[in-house]
Design a protein around this motif. Structure first.
Motif, mmCIF file in Angstrom:
data_model
loop_
_atom_site.group_PDB
_atom_site.id
_atom_site.type_symbol
_atom_site.label_atom_id
_atom_site.label_comp_id
_atom_site.label_asym_id
_atom_site.label_seq_id
_atom_site.Cartn_x
_atom_site.Cartn_y
_atom_site.Cartn_z
ATOM 1 N N ASP A 185 0.821 -1.211 0.000
ATOM 2 C CA ASP A 185 0.000 0.000 0.000
ATOM 3 C C ASP A 185 0.856 1.263 0.000
ATOM 4 O O ASP A 185 0.518 2.246 -0.659
ATOM 5 C CB ASP A 185 -0.945 0.011 1.208
ATOM 6 C CG ASP A 185 -2.045 -1.033 1.108
ATOM 7 O OD1 ASP A 185 -2.287 -1.547 -0.006
ATOM 8 O OD2 ASP A 185 -2.647 -1.346 2.157
ATOM 9 N N GLN A 186 1.973 1.235 0.718
ATOM 10 C CA GLN A 186 2.874 2.386 0.732
ATOM 11 C C GLN A 186 3.479 2.624 -0.649
ATOM 12 O O GLN A 186 3.608 3.771 -1.089
ATOM 13 C CB GLN A 186 3.981 2.185 1.767
ATOM 14 C CG GLN A 186 3.505 2.259 3.192
ATOM 15 C CD GLN A 186 4.570 1.881 4.197
ATOM 16 O OE1 GLN A 186 5.513 1.145 3.894
ATOM 17 N NE2 GLN A 186 4.422 2.386 5.413
ATOM 18 N N GLU A 237 0.741 4.146 -2.866
ATOM 19 C CA GLU A 237 0.542 5.564 -2.554
ATOM 20 C C GLU A 237 1.646 6.419 -3.164
ATOM 21 O O GLU A 237 1.393 7.494 -3.697
ATOM 22 C CB GLU A 237 0.465 5.783 -1.044
ATOM 23 C CG GLU A 237 -0.837 5.329 -0.433
ATOM 24 C CD GLU A 237 -2.052 5.967 -1.093
ATOM 25 O OE1 GLU A 237 -2.064 7.201 -1.290
ATOM 26 O OE2 GLU A 237 -2.995 5.223 -1.429
ATOM 27 N N LYS A 288 1.048 6.789 -6.883
ATOM 28 C CA LYS A 288 0.024 7.796 -7.153
ATOM 29 C C LYS A 288 0.594 9.196 -7.016
ATOM 30 O O LYS A 288 0.314 10.069 -7.848
ATOM 31 C CB LYS A 288 -1.164 7.606 -6.220
ATOM 32 C CG LYS A 288 -1.972 6.360 -6.510
ATOM 33 C CD LYS A 288 -3.111 6.190 -5.518
ATOM 34 C CE LYS A 288 -3.894 4.927 -5.790
ATOM 35 N NZ LYS A 288 -4.991 4.728 -4.830
ATOM 36 N N THR A 289 1.412 9.414 -5.984
ATOM 37 C CA THR A 289 2.048 10.721 -5.770
ATOM 38 C C THR A 289 2.928 11.100 -6.965
ATOM 39 O O THR A 289 2.969 12.253 -7.377
ATOM 40 C CB THR A 289 2.904 10.697 -4.486
ATOM 41 O OG1 THR A 289 2.069 10.375 -3.388
ATOM 42 C CG2 THR A 289 3.581 12.033 -4.236
#
Length: 64
Positions: free
Chosen positions: A7-8, A11, A14-15
């Protein structure tokens, strides 16, 4: 699978504006999944996309 680690990564993807990545370093795959394979010259990769899809690619010589 270490879901929190995956998940990290998603994320961060996406950033950075990435829709998908292919992880092919066995140490990185182990860090994210806990799957420990010494593939030698054979294909061993983890596909991740920004929607959370995960696919592990490996040769049929290996059992996981």
């Amino acid at each position: 699978m270490f879901q929190k680690r995956v998940d990290q990564v998603i994320e961060k993807m996406k950033t950075d504006g990435l829709k998908q990545i292919l992880v092919s370093e066995p140490c990185s795959i182990y860090y994210l999944t806990g799957v420990d394979v010494g593939p030698g010259e054979r294909l061993f990769a983890l596909y991740l996309n920004d929607e959370g899809r995960k696919v592990l690619f490996l040769n049929t010589l290996f059992t996981v």
